[in-house]
Scaffold this motif. Sequence first.
Motif, PDB file in Angstrom:
ATOM      1  N   LEU A  23     -32.221  60.987  38.345  1.00  0.00           N
ATOM      2  CA  LEU A  23     -32.062  62.386  37.935  1.00  0.00           C
ATOM      3  C   LEU A  23     -30.915  63.059  38.682  1.00  0.00           C
ATOM      4  O   LEU A  23     -30.330  64.025  38.195  1.00  0.00           O
ATOM      5  CB  LEU A  23     -33.366  63.158  38.149  1.00  0.00           C
ATOM      6  N   GLY A  24     -30.587  62.531  39.841  1.00  0.00           N
ATOM      7  CA  GLY A  24     -29.486  63.076  40.622  1.00  0.00           C
ATOM      8  C   GLY A  24     -28.113  62.661  40.129  1.00  0.00           C
ATOM      9  O   GLY A  24     -27.101  63.153  40.624  1.00  0.00           O
ATOM     10  N   LEU A  25     -28.058  61.772  39.158  1.00  0.00           N
ATOM     11  CA  LEU A  25     -26.758  61.326  38.656  1.00  0.00           C
ATOM     12  C   LEU A  25     -25.992  62.449  37.976  1.00  0.00           C
ATOM     13  O   LEU A  25     -24.779  62.522  38.057  1.00  0.00           O
ATOM     14  CB  LEU A  25     -26.924  60.156  37.681  1.00  0.00           C
ATOM     15  N   GLY A  26     -26.685  63.324  37.303  1.00  0.00           N
ATOM     16  CA  GLY A  26     -26.012  64.433  36.631  1.00  0.00           C
ATOM     17  C   GLY A  26     -25.336  63.995  35.342  1.00  0.00           C
ATOM     18  O   GLY A  26     -25.237  62.821  35.021  1.00  0.00           O
ATOM     19  N   VAL A  27     -24.863  64.979  34.639  1.00  0.00           N
ATOM     20  CA  VAL A  27     -24.221  64.768  33.342  1.00  0.00           C
ATOM     21  C   VAL A  27     -22.748  65.119  33.485  1.00  0.00           C
ATOM     22  O   VAL A  27     -22.401  66.100  34.151  1.00  0.00           O
ATOM     23  CB  VAL A  27     -24.892  65.662  32.265  1.00  0.00           C
ATOM     24  N   PRO A  28     -21.860  64.356  32.858  1.00  0.00           N
ATOM     25  CA  PRO A  28     -20.435  64.675  32.940  1.00  0.00           C
ATOM     26  C   PRO A  28     -20.139  66.066  32.376  1.00  0.00           C
ATOM     27  O   PRO A  28     -20.812  66.517  31.442  1.00  0.00           O
ATOM     28  CB  PRO A  28     -19.764  63.603  32.088  1.00  0.00           C
ATOM     29  N   GLN A  29     -19.150  66.711  32.942  1.00  0.00           N
ATOM     30  CA  GLN A  29     -18.726  68.024  32.467  1.00  0.00           C
ATOM     31  C   GLN A  29     -17.624  67.844  31.430  1.00  0.00           C
ATOM     32  O   GLN A  29     -16.451  67.924  31.728  1.00  0.00           O
ATOM     33  CB  GLN A  29     -18.214  68.869  33.650  1.00  0.00           C
ATOM     34  N   GLY A  30     -18.019  67.545  30.217  1.00  0.00           N
ATOM     35  CA  GLY A  30     -17.053  67.339  29.145  1.00  0.00           C
ATOM     36  C   GLY A  30     -17.537  66.267  28.196  1.00  0.00           C
ATOM     37  O   GLY A  30     -18.633  65.727  28.338  1.00  0.00           O
ATOM     38  N   LEU A  33     -14.344  60.250  27.821  1.00  0.00           N
ATOM     39  CA  LEU A  33     -14.652  59.169  28.743  1.00  0.00           C
ATOM     40  C   LEU A  33     -14.092  59.463  30.132  1.00  0.00           C
ATOM     41  O   LEU A  33     -14.709  59.130  31.150  1.00  0.00           O
ATOM     42  CB  LEU A  33     -14.086  57.854  28.193  1.00  0.00           C
ATOM     43  N   SER A  34     -12.968  60.138  30.198  1.00  0.00           N
ATOM     44  CA  SER A  34     -12.349  60.471  31.483  1.00  0.00           C
ATOM     45  C   SER A  34     -13.209  61.442  32.301  1.00  0.00           C
ATOM     46  O   SER A  34     -13.044  61.549  33.509  1.00  0.00           O
ATOM     47  CB  SER A  34     -10.954  61.066  31.270  1.00  0.00           C
ATOM     48  N   ASP A  35     -14.146  62.132  31.636  1.00  0.00           N
ATOM     49  CA  ASP A  35     -15.036  63.053  32.339  1.00  0.00           C
ATOM     50  C   ASP A  35     -16.059  62.309  33.206  1.00  0.00           C
ATOM     51  O   ASP A  35     -16.733  62.922  34.044  1.00  0.00           O
ATOM     52  CB  ASP A  35     -15.765  63.966  31.345  1.00  0.00           C
ATOM     53  N   LEU A  36     -16.180  61.002  32.999  1.00  0.00           N
ATOM     54  CA  LEU A  36     -17.070  60.192  33.830  1.00  0.00           C
ATOM     55  C   LEU A  36     -16.454  59.866  35.195  1.00  0.00           C
ATOM     56  O   LEU A  36     -17.175  59.543  36.129  1.00  0.00           O
ATOM     57  CB  LEU A  36     -17.417  58.878  33.121  1.00  0.00           C
ATOM     58  N   TYR A  37     -15.134  59.961  35.299  1.00  0.00           N
ATOM     59  CA  TYR A  37     -14.434  59.569  36.522  1.00  0.00           C
ATOM     60  C   TYR A  37     -14.987  60.239  37.781  1.00  0.00           C
ATOM     61  O   TYR A  37     -15.225  59.548  38.778  1.00  0.00           O
ATOM     62  CB  TYR A  37     -12.930  59.812  36.372  1.00  0.00           C
ATOM     63  N   PRO A  38     -15.217  61.544  37.789  1.00  0.00           N
ATOM     64  CA  PRO A  38     -15.752  62.171  39.013  1.00  0.00           C
ATOM     65  C   PRO A  38     -17.155  61.674  39.395  1.00  0.00           C
ATOM     66  O   PRO A  38     -17.575  61.823  40.535  1.00  0.00           O
ATOM     67  CB  PRO A  38     -15.802  63.664  38.671  1.00  0.00           C
ATOM     68  N   LEU A  39     -17.853  61.068  38.440  1.00  0.00           N
ATOM     69  CA  LEU A  39     -19.210  60.591  38.712  1.00  0.00           C
ATOM     70  C   LEU A  39     -19.241  59.158  39.250  1.00  0.00           C
ATOM     71  O   LEU A  39     -20.309  58.670  39.629  1.00  0.00           O
ATOM     72  CB  LEU A  39     -20.069  60.683  37.445  1.00  0.00           C
ATOM     73  N   ALA A  96     -22.506  59.967  48.408  1.00  0.00           N
ATOM     74  CA  ALA A  96     -21.679  59.804  47.210  1.00  0.00           C
ATOM     75  C   ALA A  96     -20.904  61.079  46.878  1.00  0.00           C
ATOM     76  O   ALA A  96     -19.724  61.022  46.533  1.00  0.00           O
ATOM     77  CB  ALA A  96     -22.550  59.389  46.036  1.00  0.00           C
ATOM     78  N   GLU A  97     -21.564  62.223  46.977  1.00  0.00           N
ATOM     79  CA  GLU A  97     -20.890  63.485  46.629  1.00  0.00           C
ATOM     80  C   GLU A  97     -19.844  63.891  47.651  1.00  0.00           C
ATOM     81  O   GLU A  97     -18.987  64.711  47.361  1.00  0.00           O
ATOM     82  CB  GLU A  97     -21.929  64.580  46.421  1.00  0.00           C
ATOM     83  N   SER A  98     -19.915  63.311  48.845  1.00  0.00           N
ATOM     84  CA  SER A  98     -18.899  63.602  49.862  1.00  0.00           C
ATOM     85  C   SER A  98     -17.769  62.573  49.820  1.00  0.00           C
ATOM     86  O   SER A  98     -16.929  62.547  50.715  1.00  0.00           O
ATOM     87  CB  SER A  98     -19.527  63.593  51.255  1.00  0.00           C
ATOM     88  N   ASN A  99     -17.771  61.730  48.767  1.00  0.00           N
ATOM     89  CA  ASN A  99     -16.808  60.637  48.653  1.00  0.00           C
ATOM     90  C   ASN A  99     -16.874  59.709  49.863  1.00  0.00           C
ATOM     91  O   ASN A  99     -15.862  59.277  50.395  1.00  0.00           O
ATOM     92  CB  ASN A  99     -15.388  61.140  48.419  1.00  0.00           C
TER      93      ASN A  99
END
Length: 190
Positions: A23-30, A33-39, A96-99
């Motif tokens: 559930l913490g994965l979240g949904v892409p903002q857009g 396919l390129s919207d998956l990159y930040p995830l 993960a969110e802090s890279n």
Amino acid sequence: MEKNRLESFSDGVLAIIITIMVLGLGVPQGHNLSDLYPLIPIFLGYILSFIYVGIYWNNHHHLLKTTNKISGTTLWINLILLFWLSLFPFTTAWMAESNFSTWPTAFYGIVLLMAAIFYFVLQYHIISLEGEKSTLKIAIGNNLKGKISLILYVLAIVFAFIIPPIAQGIFVLVALIWLIPDKRIENLLD
């Protein structure tokens, strides 16, 4: 308490941990396919932690197959183990969110280390209940894999402050060590 209740409770907690992580994965903002990159970092952290939870689930199952006695101390040690495992979703998301930066990586390593320590404690407590000739004692022998894992986690925590990617590589290495099927218990029980 019968061991099947302990195993069922532990299985339920581990299932919830995996659910929280997904559930913490979240949904892409857009919508591209390129919207998956930040995830990608979040997904990679999820994969690693999912593997760890799976390893603990599998090994915990085999561990309990070897025991005939469950004491109050067994319950508490198991609960402490589950506490550390329950921190996987938080530490996974933070890292993960802090890279994969220093402190989140170090904290992830601390949680992995503490879970490994309490799994180790649970093993030796069960051996103390069952005796030196217990199936578990015979199966794990000197528990070299467990001891190496503890050392590698400590190294990873240190490297988190020096070169975080090396720490993450060590986390992956330990997961790979445990992914190799361990037939010691199964071979003794068959």
